[in-house]
Write a protein that holds these residues in place. Structure first.
Motif: not given
Length: 265
Positions: A79-103
């Motif tokens: 009933r779900m799917q979890a997806i993470d994302a990252i944003m980088t500049q010059d190989d350094e993580i500057v922002a990230r996201a955590s997402t939960l999808y529900l059916r």
């Protein structure tokens, strides 16, 4: 079409000047969240899954310079799917996201209680949108005949806004409903953090919750709460589309008493 926020270049996104936010020579929180939501959405496996929660952490100020964005599926369940994302500049993580999808499933027949909110009407669109601003936003707050204050949210009372994106996030791509909501909800940070003295807090993150995807071009926001102590604040806002309520925005912030802008640019 107005200038897009970003132009793709191989595996990077190159920002145009309009992507700069109101906190100095850095990318606005709405475009950071928008790119992260875009990357997440590309990993979703089924149309019956709804993005029920997106949390964007801004780990450092993101320079107005090319960024890379990458997303991974963390878990897939019945009933779900979890997806993470990252944003980088010059190989350094500057922002990230955590997402939960529900059916999607069958809605219970009973109607639960919720705090009633009355949104102001969607504003009429101008004949031409202002190219110099990142979005078309109509804020509502202090009464028109009440003077002695600055910005419309700089008073002790209810605050609302209708937000409409007027440009591509990525050049040549239509903004999806999920990305549209993810960009608009960043405004809830400014909306909930205004006082009679101005905007006293800068947000470190924001969370969007949704029961369904928005319909139409406009996202509405209504400030619900602000609580703060010792320079740390939390704020919540109701999220609307043209049909009615669709979710909520939540943000955590730190005191920033010397800021002189509105945080909306």
């Amino acid at each position: 079409m107005p200038t897009p926020f970003f132009v793709p270049d191989k595996d990077t996104f190159v920002p145009n000047e309009i992507a700069q936010g109101g906190w100095g020579p850095t990318l606005g929180g709405q475009v950071v969240g928008g790119l992260l939501a875009r990357a997440v959405e590309q990993k979703v496996s089924e149309n019956e899954l709804v993005p029920a929660r997106l949390t964007v952490d801004i780990l450092r100020r993101v320079a107005t310079a090319p960024v890379r964005v990458h997303a991974d599926v963390v878990r897939v369940g019945r009933r779900m799917q979890a997806i993470d994302a990252i944003m980088t500049q010059d190989d350094e993580i500057v922002a990230r996201a955590s997402t939960l999808y529900l059916r999607r499933s069958e809605q219970p027949p009973e109607t639960p209680w919720t705090t009633p909110v009355t949104m102001p009407p969607i504003p009429p669109e101008p004949a031409e949108f202002d190219e110099s601003v990142p979005m078309f936003i109509t804020p509502y707050g202090r009464p028109a005949d009440q003077d002695g204050y600055g910005f419309v949210w700089q008073y002790d009372g209810p605050r609302y806004a209708w937000v409409r994106e007027i440009r591509d996030l990525v050049d040549g791509e239509a903004i999806s409903p999920f990305v549209r909501a993810a960009m608009a909800v960043d405004v809830s940070a400014s909306m909930t953090n205004f006082t009679t003295g101005g905007l006293g807090f800068i947000n470190a993150d924001y969370t969007l919750t949704l029961c369904r995807l928005p319909e139409g071009e406009y996202i509405g926001l209504a400030a619900l709460t602000h609580t703060s102590a010792a320079g740390i604040a939390t704020g919540t806002a109701a999220v609307y589309d043209e049909r009615g309520p669709i979710g909520a925005g939540v943000t955590t912030s730190a005191a920033n008493r010397h800021f002189t802008g509105t945080g909306l640019a």
